[in-house]
Scaffold this active site. Structure first.
Site, mmCIF file in Angstrom:
data_model
loop_
_atom_site.group_PDB
_atom_site.id
_atom_site.type_symbol
_atom_site.label_atom_id
_atom_site.label_comp_id
_atom_site.label_asym_id
_atom_site.label_seq_id
_atom_site.Cartn_x
_atom_site.Cartn_y
_atom_site.Cartn_z
ATOM 1 N N ARG A 67 0.842 -1.203 0.000
ATOM 2 C CA ARG A 67 0.000 0.000 0.000
ATOM 3 C C ARG A 67 0.876 1.251 0.000
ATOM 4 O O ARG A 67 0.476 2.298 -0.480
ATOM 5 C CB ARG A 67 -0.981 0.005 1.179
ATOM 6 C CG ARG A 67 -1.794 1.290 1.243
ATOM 7 C CD ARG A 67 -3.221 1.140 1.764
ATOM 8 N NE ARG A 67 -3.404 0.157 2.802
ATOM 9 C CZ ARG A 67 -3.066 0.349 4.080
ATOM 10 N NH1 ARG A 67 -2.531 1.480 4.480
ATOM 11 N NH2 ARG A 67 -3.282 -0.609 4.951
ATOM 12 N N TYR A 124 -12.507 20.728 -16.628
ATOM 13 C CA TYR A 124 -12.888 19.326 -16.763
ATOM 14 C C TYR A 124 -14.112 19.028 -15.884
ATOM 15 O O TYR A 124 -14.083 19.248 -14.673
ATOM 16 C CB TYR A 124 -11.701 18.443 -16.356
ATOM 17 C CG TYR A 124 -11.981 16.965 -16.399
ATOM 18 C CD1 TYR A 124 -12.130 16.304 -17.619
ATOM 19 C CD2 TYR A 124 -12.108 16.230 -15.228
ATOM 20 C CE1 TYR A 124 -12.400 14.948 -17.652
ATOM 21 C CE2 TYR A 124 -12.366 14.873 -15.264
ATOM 22 C CZ TYR A 124 -12.509 14.239 -16.473
ATOM 23 O OH TYR A 124 -12.772 12.896 -16.512
ATOM 24 N N ASP A 176 -3.891 22.006 -12.718
ATOM 25 C CA ASP A 176 -4.130 20.798 -13.509
ATOM 26 C C ASP A 176 -3.498 21.063 -14.877
ATOM 27 O O ASP A 176 -3.996 21.859 -15.669
ATOM 28 C CB ASP A 176 -5.634 20.525 -13.621
ATOM 29 C CG ASP A 176 -5.941 19.239 -14.397
ATOM 30 O OD1 ASP A 176 -5.084 18.813 -15.200
ATOM 31 O OD2 ASP A 176 -7.044 18.688 -14.220
ATOM 32 N N LYS A 217 -3.990 10.326 -19.622
ATOM 33 C CA LYS A 217 -3.980 11.006 -20.915
ATOM 34 C C LYS A 217 -2.582 10.879 -21.546
ATOM 35 O O LYS A 217 -2.084 9.782 -21.674
ATOM 36 C CB LYS A 217 -4.452 12.450 -20.725
ATOM 37 C CG LYS A 217 -5.734 12.578 -19.863
ATOM 38 C CD LYS A 217 -6.971 11.969 -20.495
ATOM 39 C CE LYS A 217 -8.127 11.786 -19.508
ATOM 40 N NZ LYS A 217 -8.538 13.001 -18.818
HETATM 41 C C1 LIG Z 1 -9.247 13.216 -17.603
HETATM 42 C C2 LIG Z 1 -8.988 14.422 -16.809
HETATM 43 C C3 LIG Z 1 -9.064 14.406 -15.398
HETATM 44 C C4 LIG Z 1 -9.479 13.173 -14.625
HETATM 45 O O1 LIG Z 1 -8.537 12.156 -14.735
HETATM 46 P P1 LIG Z 1 -8.916 10.577 -14.691
HETATM 47 O O2 LIG Z 1 -7.597 9.931 -14.888
HETATM 48 O O3 LIG Z 1 -9.922 10.314 -15.774
HETATM 49 O O4 LIG Z 1 -9.488 10.315 -13.324
HETATM 50 C C5 LIG Z 1 -8.762 15.581 -14.725
HETATM 51 N N1 LIG Z 1 -8.429 16.712 -15.378
HETATM 52 C C6 LIG Z 1 -8.348 16.764 -16.724
HETATM 53 C C7 LIG Z 1 -7.966 18.041 -17.392
HETATM 54 C C8 LIG Z 1 -8.631 15.623 -17.482
HETATM 55 O O5 LIG Z 1 -8.575 15.690 -18.822
#
Ligand SMILES: *Cc1c(COP(=O)(O)O)cnc(C)c1O
Length: 381
Positions: free
Chosen positions: A54, A106, A179, A204
């Site tokens: 963990r 998002y 982000d 991504k």
């Molecule tokens: C996809 C995405 C998220 C969320 O991420 P996950 O891996 O799907 O949980 C957060 N911020 C942005 C800008 C995203 O494109």
């Protein structure tokens, strides 16, 4: 194996920051699926770094090291999804805290934050952070303890001046989290511009092959209270990434700079093609000089403007869906940053969030740019 400190991102990525498997001589580190680790006769750990999976995993640590170096961070932490990373960040705040969050980002983040802040009695203030005056005023009015921006934003491709956002947040005594998913650590390093924490959905472009769900947080201040709280939360609440996912992520990251370079170059060509098309009303891409955030993007990003863009077709929802339906190479699917190009009609996915019906979002992959443009050309008719 230790590599020189002055090597460039593509070298760090290709060589996984020097990770090899010395016991076997393999040039690739192995996956260790064990959940628990041995002690010897005197009850000392065989490897003091590993007790229980963990919190301890060699392959997770290696992937975090690569990511930290690419992001120019001191430390990075991996999570089983981008949302798990965002949740770990906001769970450090006390009940009743004030938070300022960029509007129109998002949707998964917005939805979770609205629910979470309501449950925890937090004051959530959504502001258009691409407007520097609005962000500055929100920080003065609401004295937040956390400011979250997303730049470039998804799906509006709005650009936030990170250095200015850091100044506003810090004046109010807040932590600035960015982000940076759409930019990737290759094109933009928010910590370098004054952000305290950078977040990625590693699902991504960082993984880039649409086959791993992962998230990341990174910082230059690993001794800060918020960071030790995040680490404790990950360990104690258990939002950890598995060793197989971390291994795949590490494999994907080896080509991250190469992929992002190609995707950004193709995205730029596609944006220019679309901008000149008679049936296109507008193209939202920070690489275009006509984009309101172009100057800021050019200042705070380098090597390209990313693989994500949106464009508005002339007409309404029916016209946009017809174009989307005629595409042959772009897969009709959500997500972004993979080697294969994707197209999405966001209004169908989130009808009540103000996304225009004629907006089409593209994630440009590593295919031949000419093939992608030819596909768009036939789809636009
Ligand atoms: C996809 C995405 C998220 C969320 O991420 P996950 O891996 O799907 O949980 C957060 N911020 C942005 C800008 C995203 O494109």
């Amino acid at each position: 194996m230790s590599l020189p400190n002055d090597i460039k991102p593509s070298t760090i990525a290709a060589q996984a920051a020097g990770a090899v498997d010395l016991p076997s001589g393999g040039v690739v580190p192995p996956v260790q699926p064990s959940t628990t680790f041995l002690r010897d006769e005197s009850y000392a750990l065989i490897n003091p770094d590993n007790i229980y999976s963990r919190d301890n995993s060699d392959i997770v640590r290696i992937a975090e090291t690569v990511l930290a170096r690419l992001e120019r961070a001191e430390e990075a932490l991996l999570f089983p999804s981008g949302m798990a990373a965002i949740a770990a960040l906001f769970r450090t705040l006390p009940n009743g805290a004030s938070i300022v969050v960029q509007s129109g980002i998002y949707w998964g983040t917005v939805k979770w934050l609205r629910d979470f802040s309501a449950r925890r009695g937090m004051a959530l203030h959504e502001v258009d952070a691409a407007d520097p005056t609005a962000l500055e005023q929100a920080c003065i009015d609401h004295t937040p303890s956390m400011v979250l921006v997303e730049t470039p934003s998804n799906p509006w491709l709005k650009t936030v001046d990170i250095a200015h956002a850091a100044e506003c947040a810090h004046k109010a005594g807040a932590v600035l989290a960015v982000d940076s998913t759409a930019a990737t650590p290759v094109l933009q390093q928010p910590l370098e511009l004054g952000a305290d924490i950078v977040m990625h959905s590693a699902t991504k472009a960082i993984n880039g092959h649409s086959d791993v769900l992962a998230g990341a947080l990174a910082t230059r201040a690993p001794a800060a209270q918020i960071w030790t709280d995040i680490k404790a939360d990950r360990h104690d609440a258990g939002a950890v990434i598995g060793p197989f996912e971390a291994w795949l992520l590490l494999r994907g990251m080896r080509t991250l700079p190469l992929r992002v370079e190609r995707m950004s170059a193709s995205a730029m060509k596609i944006a220019e093609y679309l901008a000149a098309h008679d049936w296109v009303e507008d193209v939202l891409y920070p690489g275009l000089p006509s984009h309101p955030g172009h100057d800021i993007s050019a200042r705070q990003m380098s090597g390209g403007f990313g693989s994500l863009m949106s464009f508005l077709v002339k007409g309404g929802g029916a016209e946009a869906l017809a174009v989307v339906g005629r595409l042959n190479l772009f897969h009709r699917a959500t997500s972004l940053g993979g080697v294969e190009s994707l197209v999405e009609h966001r209004h169908t996915i989130e009808p009540h969030t103000g996304i225009p019906e004629n907006l089409i979002r593209l994630s440009v992959g590593i295919e031949d740019a000419g093939d992608l443009i030819a596909d768009l050309k036939q789809a636009l008719g």
